[in-house]
Enzyme design. Structure first.
Site, PDB file in Angstrom:
ATOM      1  N   GLY A  31      26.009 -14.914  94.353  1.00  0.00           N
ATOM      2  CA  GLY A  31      25.117 -14.971  95.506  1.00  0.00           C
ATOM      3  C   GLY A  31      25.275 -16.266  96.270  1.00  0.00           C
ATOM      4  O   GLY A  31      26.282 -16.961  96.129  1.00  0.00           O
ATOM      5  N   ALA A  32      24.261 -16.593  97.105  1.00  0.00           N
ATOM      6  CA  ALA A  32      24.352 -17.723  98.043  1.00  0.00           C
ATOM      7  C   ALA A  32      25.643 -17.564  98.849  1.00  0.00           C
ATOM      8  O   ALA A  32      26.480 -18.470  98.902  1.00  0.00           O
ATOM      9  CB  ALA A  32      24.288 -19.064  97.313  1.00  0.00           C
ATOM     10  N   LEU A  33      25.753 -16.395  99.440  1.00  0.00           N
ATOM     11  CA  LEU A  33      27.032 -15.983 100.027  1.00  0.00           C
ATOM     12  C   LEU A  33      27.369 -16.783 101.287  1.00  0.00           C
ATOM     13  O   LEU A  33      26.513 -17.068 102.117  1.00  0.00           O
ATOM     14  CB  LEU A  33      26.972 -14.488 100.370  1.00  0.00           C
ATOM     15  N   HIS A  37      32.985 -15.748 100.569  1.00  0.00           N
ATOM     16  CA  HIS A  37      32.671 -14.475  99.897  1.00  0.00           C
ATOM     17  C   HIS A  37      32.924 -13.306 100.848  1.00  0.00           C
ATOM     18  O   HIS A  37      33.455 -12.267 100.432  1.00  0.00           O
ATOM     19  CB  HIS A  37      31.194 -14.425  99.485  1.00  0.00           C
ATOM     20  N   GLN A  61      27.522 -19.372  81.912  1.00  0.00           N
ATOM     21  CA  GLN A  61      28.604 -20.254  82.357  1.00  0.00           C
ATOM     22  C   GLN A  61      28.091 -21.622  82.803  1.00  0.00           C
ATOM     23  O   GLN A  61      28.850 -22.435  83.317  1.00  0.00           O
ATOM     24  CB  GLN A  61      29.445 -19.584  83.443  1.00  0.00           C
ATOM     25  N   GLY A 150      38.584 -15.690  94.742  1.00  0.00           N
ATOM     26  CA  GLY A 150      39.124 -16.741  95.609  1.00  0.00           C
ATOM     27  C   GLY A 150      39.995 -17.710  94.825  1.00  0.00           C
ATOM     28  O   GLY A 150      39.758 -17.965  93.645  1.00  0.00           O
ATOM     29  N   ARG A 151      40.997 -18.262  95.534  1.00  0.00           N
ATOM     30  CA  ARG A 151      41.876 -19.263  94.914  1.00  0.00           C
ATOM     31  C   ARG A 151      41.196 -20.628  94.810  1.00  0.00           C
ATOM     32  O   ARG A 151      41.757 -21.548  94.246  1.00  0.00           O
ATOM     33  CB  ARG A 151      43.161 -19.422  95.743  1.00  0.00           C
ATOM     34  N   SER A 188      31.858 -23.413  99.720  1.00  0.00           N
ATOM     35  CA  SER A 188      31.295 -23.325  98.375  1.00  0.00           C
ATOM     36  C   SER A 188      29.788 -23.171  98.507  1.00  0.00           C
ATOM     37  O   SER A 188      29.174 -23.763  99.411  1.00  0.00           O
ATOM     38  CB  SER A 188      31.615 -24.614  97.610  1.00  0.00           C
TER      39      SER A 188
HETATM   40  O1  PAF Z   1      33.116 -17.482  90.925  1.00  0.00           O
HETATM   41  C1  PAF Z   1      31.962 -17.068  90.674  1.00  0.00           C
HETATM   42  O2  PAF Z   1      31.118 -16.924  91.575  1.00  0.00           O
HETATM   43  C2  PAF Z   1      31.570 -16.770  89.234  1.00  0.00           C
HETATM   44  O3  PAF Z   1      32.186 -17.632  88.349  1.00  0.00           O
HETATM   45  C3  PAF Z   1      31.838 -15.291  88.840  1.00  0.00           C
HETATM   46  C4  PAF Z   1      33.307 -14.964  88.896  1.00  0.00           C
HETATM   47  C5  PAF Z   1      31.060 -14.368  89.776  1.00  0.00           C
HETATM   48  C6  PAF Z   1      31.344 -15.063  87.411  1.00  0.00           C
HETATM   49  O4  PAF Z   1      29.993 -15.329  87.268  1.00  0.00           O
END
Ligand code: PAF
Length: 283
Positions: A31-33, A37, A61, A150-151, A188
């Site tokens: 999210g927080a697109l 994205h 994560q 994304g890279r 980002s």
């Molecule tokens: O890149 C991200 O936004 C996150 O690491 C992902 C791939 C959605 C996994 O939570």
């Protein structure tokens, strides 16, 4: 646009599309697109009949001291953006749906390949176990023909590509270019934490990558010299976790750039940790 909050309902929808011979492109997000994205969404729409986007801020994560609680969650804005972009389905699971309580047990996780060990793996040791595990779970919940990444999260992309290869997963990974602001700052979700002054200072990441790419194009192949060019242009950062030139495939150091390489930076501007990179292609 349909939204699904359970794994069963999301999976049923995807299976129905496959039965009707429609291809699905998955764009996993937290999210927080931003436009980065939406670029992935656009790539998915071009390549597939339907685009599914997942929005899930994955707790596993984030380390305990990281920004999980502060991570932006502008859900209404995100859904409006996805609707405008023509996404067919959004997967919005809760943490309980993705990680049901295992009373007295630890849950199964994915052990990523050794490409997860250097760089981010040193500074965020549990991060890629969390990423690989949740991406596999998202692939299970929303079975898709293609998944778009994304890279900018270069090491994450390598970890996911290795997981797909090593576990024989049927989803094909489509890497997509880094999307930058007009002044070069890589997009980002964390850029929104930067104050005006910090945002200005954050430009040193893309500038230092431009300098290293220029030196590489001019024929510089000595890794130490390329890395000192990177470092020399990062003085506006408050701290640098790494600024390295490594092998493009293994992400391991090499004295001379004899094959494709990548320059990678992780640095802090104020309290915001930013990453950026530039691939260096040997002709
Ligand atoms: O890149 C991200 O936004 C996150 O690491 C992902 C791939 C959605 C996994 O939570």
């Amino acid at each position: 646009m349909q939204t699904f909050s359970t794994i069963d309902s999301m999976r049923t929808w995807c299976r129905q599309q496959s039965l009707e011979q429609r291809t699905i492109g998955l764009v996993p997000t937290m999210g927080a697109l931003h436009d980065g994205h939406l670029f992935l969404v656009e790539a998915a729409k071009q390549r597939c009949d339907h685009c599914v986007t997942s929005i899930f801020v994955n707790p596993t994560q984030f380390a305990a001291h990281e920004d999980l609680d502060l991570y932006p969650r502008p859900l209404d804005e995100d859904l409006a953006k996805l609707e405008r972009a023509g996404v067919e389905a959004v997967f919005l699971p809760s943490a309980e749906e993705m990680y049901p309580q295992q009373e007295g047990q630890t849950a199964t996780t994915v052990q990523p390949s050794s490409v997860a060990l250097p760089l981010e793996g040193v500074h965020r040791p549990e991060h890629f176990v969390g990423v690989a595990t949740v991406v596999l779970k998202l692939f299970q919940a929303a079975p898709s023909d293609f998944a778009f990444f994304g890279r900018k999260d270069f090491q994450q992309l390598c970890v996911i590509e290795h997981m797909v290869r090593d576990l024989n997963l049927p989803t094909r990974i489509v890497p997509c270019e880094i999307v930058r602001e007009p002044d070069g700052l890589a997009m980002s979700s964390r850029n929104r934490y930067l104050s005006e002054g910090e945002r200005e200072r954050a430009l040193c990441l893309s500038r230092s990558l431009n300098k290293v790419e220029h030196a590489f194009r001019e024929g510089e192949r000595d890794t130490k010299r390329l890395e000192s060019i990177l470092a020399a242009h990062l003085s506006d950062c408050d701290s640098v976790d790494y600024a390295v030139v490594v092998d493009r495939e293994s992400l391991l150091p090499m004295p001379q750039v004899m094959q494709n390489a990548v320059a990678l930076i992780a640095a802090r501007i104020g309290s915001t940790r930013l990453i950026d990179n530039r691939e260096l292609q040997v002709d």
